[in-house]
Design an enzyme around this catalytic site. Sequence first.
Site, mmCIF file in Angstrom:
data_model
loop_
_atom_site.group_PDB
_atom_site.id
_atom_site.type_symbol
_atom_site.label_atom_id
_atom_site.label_comp_id
_atom_site.label_asym_id
_atom_site.label_seq_id
_atom_site.Cartn_x
_atom_site.Cartn_y
_atom_site.Cartn_z
ATOM 1 N N SER A 119 35.883 -39.553 36.534
ATOM 2 C CA SER A 119 36.846 -40.633 36.780
ATOM 3 C C SER A 119 37.153 -40.773 38.259
ATOM 4 O O SER A 119 37.793 -41.744 38.655
ATOM 5 C CB SER A 119 38.168 -40.323 36.080
ATOM 6 N N HIS A 140 30.536 -44.604 34.582
ATOM 7 C CA HIS A 140 31.927 -44.361 34.190
ATOM 8 C C HIS A 140 32.369 -45.262 33.041
ATOM 9 O O HIS A 140 32.659 -46.450 33.234
ATOM 10 C CB HIS A 140 32.829 -44.556 35.427
ATOM 11 N N GLU A 152 31.855 -48.784 34.747
ATOM 12 C CA GLU A 152 31.765 -48.842 36.206
ATOM 13 C C GLU A 152 30.494 -48.104 36.616
ATOM 14 O O GLU A 152 30.307 -46.951 36.214
ATOM 15 C CB GLU A 152 32.955 -48.099 36.841
ATOM 16 N N ASN A 190 40.483 -46.581 38.320
ATOM 17 C CA ASN A 190 41.499 -45.534 38.457
ATOM 18 C C ASN A 190 42.221 -45.553 39.803
ATOM 19 O O ASN A 190 43.332 -45.044 39.909
ATOM 20 C CB ASN A 190 40.890 -44.158 38.195
HETATM 21 P P1 NAD Z 1 37.977 -33.554 27.256
HETATM 22 O O1 NAD Z 1 38.876 -32.478 27.712
HETATM 23 O O2 NAD Z 1 38.308 -34.319 26.009
HETATM 24 O O3 NAD Z 1 36.478 -32.991 27.050
HETATM 25 C C1 NAD Z 1 35.806 -32.215 28.006
HETATM 26 C C2 NAD Z 1 34.741 -31.424 27.280
HETATM 27 O O4 NAD Z 1 33.933 -30.761 28.260
HETATM 28 C C3 NAD Z 1 35.324 -30.334 26.357
HETATM 29 O O5 NAD Z 1 34.812 -30.489 25.049
HETATM 30 C C4 NAD Z 1 34.834 -29.039 26.992
HETATM 31 O O6 NAD Z 1 34.538 -28.015 26.057
HETATM 32 C C5 NAD Z 1 33.570 -29.515 27.704
HETATM 33 N N1 NAD Z 1 33.111 -28.610 28.764
HETATM 34 C C6 NAD Z 1 33.838 -27.925 29.664
HETATM 35 N N2 NAD Z 1 33.019 -27.185 30.446
HETATM 36 C C7 NAD Z 1 31.762 -27.417 30.026
HETATM 37 C C8 NAD Z 1 30.482 -26.919 30.420
HETATM 38 N N3 NAD Z 1 30.354 -26.061 31.416
HETATM 39 N N4 NAD Z 1 29.389 -27.375 29.751
HETATM 40 C C9 NAD Z 1 29.514 -28.241 28.734
HETATM 41 N N5 NAD Z 1 30.692 -28.734 28.314
HETATM 42 C C10 NAD Z 1 31.798 -28.330 28.943
HETATM 43 O O7 NAD Z 1 37.825 -34.546 28.505
HETATM 44 P P2 NAD Z 1 37.417 -36.100 28.496
HETATM 45 O O8 NAD Z 1 38.649 -36.924 28.441
HETATM 46 O O9 NAD Z 1 36.322 -36.331 27.499
HETATM 47 O O10 NAD Z 1 36.839 -36.249 29.982
HETATM 48 C C11 NAD Z 1 35.500 -35.903 30.290
HETATM 49 C C12 NAD Z 1 35.093 -36.607 31.571
HETATM 50 O O11 NAD Z 1 35.209 -38.032 31.393
HETATM 51 C C13 NAD Z 1 35.948 -36.254 32.798
HETATM 52 O O12 NAD Z 1 35.134 -36.237 33.935
HETATM 53 C C14 NAD Z 1 36.935 -37.406 32.843
HETATM 54 O O13 NAD Z 1 37.453 -37.623 34.126
HETATM 55 C C15 NAD Z 1 36.055 -38.554 32.403
HETATM 56 N N6 NAD Z 1 36.765 -39.711 31.867
HETATM 57 C C16 NAD Z 1 37.865 -39.547 31.067
HETATM 58 C C17 NAD Z 1 38.532 -40.671 30.573
HETATM 59 C C18 NAD Z 1 39.731 -40.522 29.685
HETATM 60 O O14 NAD Z 1 40.436 -41.512 29.459
HETATM 61 N N7 NAD Z 1 40.008 -39.354 29.151
HETATM 62 C C19 NAD Z 1 38.059 -41.961 30.879
HETATM 63 C C20 NAD Z 1 36.910 -42.101 31.668
HETATM 64 C C21 NAD Z 1 36.271 -40.968 32.165
#
Ligand code: NAD
Length: 291
Positions: A119, A140, A152, A190
Amino acid sequence: MDIQHVGIVGAGQMGNGIAHVFALAGFDVLLTDVSAEAMSKALSLIDKNLERQVGKGVISAEQKTEAMARIKTTTTLADLGQTDLVIEAATERETIKQAIFEDLLPHLKPTTILASNTSSISITRLGSRTDRPEKFIGFHFMNPVPVMQLVELIRGIATDEETFQACHTVVEKLGKTSATAEDFPAFIVNRILMPMINEAIYTLYEGVGSVESIDTSMKLGANHPMGPLELADFIGLDTCLAIMNVLHDGLADTKYRPCPLLTKYVEAGWLGRKTQRGFYDYRGEKPVPTR
Ligand code: NAD
């Protein structure tokens, strides 16, 4: 560059949505996560969300069955070696993402495009630590991925045109729309959204309004579909804090300082919906404000 086989690292809220839309669009998907539990949760969530689309008549039962059959999971990063595009969607922490790329790179075909769903973290910096900065890009998605139309696409300084065009075509095949952002902290969505959410948390912190009055004000007064605190819970308060820190560090402007109340919620482990508590408590039948 023909992309058919897609690897996804991280099966959290974003990873499962990304797997869902790729499989539905006919791509073969290989999903991995350090947590086996996250992967099995992701599969049942994808099943449930596809079923909801069947119920609404958006897709047929046959499309759902085919999509589910296209998604495979693995606990071994090396299995992603033969994919054409890998999208990293793990926790928003640079050291985690960097370690994933380091472990993944020795197994990848030289032609594989490497993308991050980050993000906010610099695509140029993430890409520079790989063997393929020209094939590294920000991909993204917005949350929830099956519903939100935008992707994005963020070019790092070294991202080449072929990689950009290949990803642009993939976004079209997903039936989504892309917007191109330059690689500066938090990109476009963001950069604008997160300071608004942070300001809502300051408004709460300073006692200007309660959780309910802040969310009602922005829903009815600014016509936002969700209030900013409700939205923060939905995104994940850890992710919101991580993005504010990237803005603060990357742009070196005090206007981006994260609200201490946001830090406090994260330190408490109250990360929003995913932990059942944030600005609202989701453990009962109806969300109840926690302040
Ligand atoms: P989340 O906490 O729901 O999921 C993250 C996952 O990554 C978890 O299941 C965790 O076990 C896994 N993980 C951690 N370390 C790891 C590793 N070494 N190898 C493999 N898996 C691993 O988080 P999320 O909301 O899904 O966010 C994930 C990414 O997407 C982030 O970079 C976040 O910034 C981005 N993002 C989030 C949103 C949102 O609204 N939540 C929107 C757009 C982008």
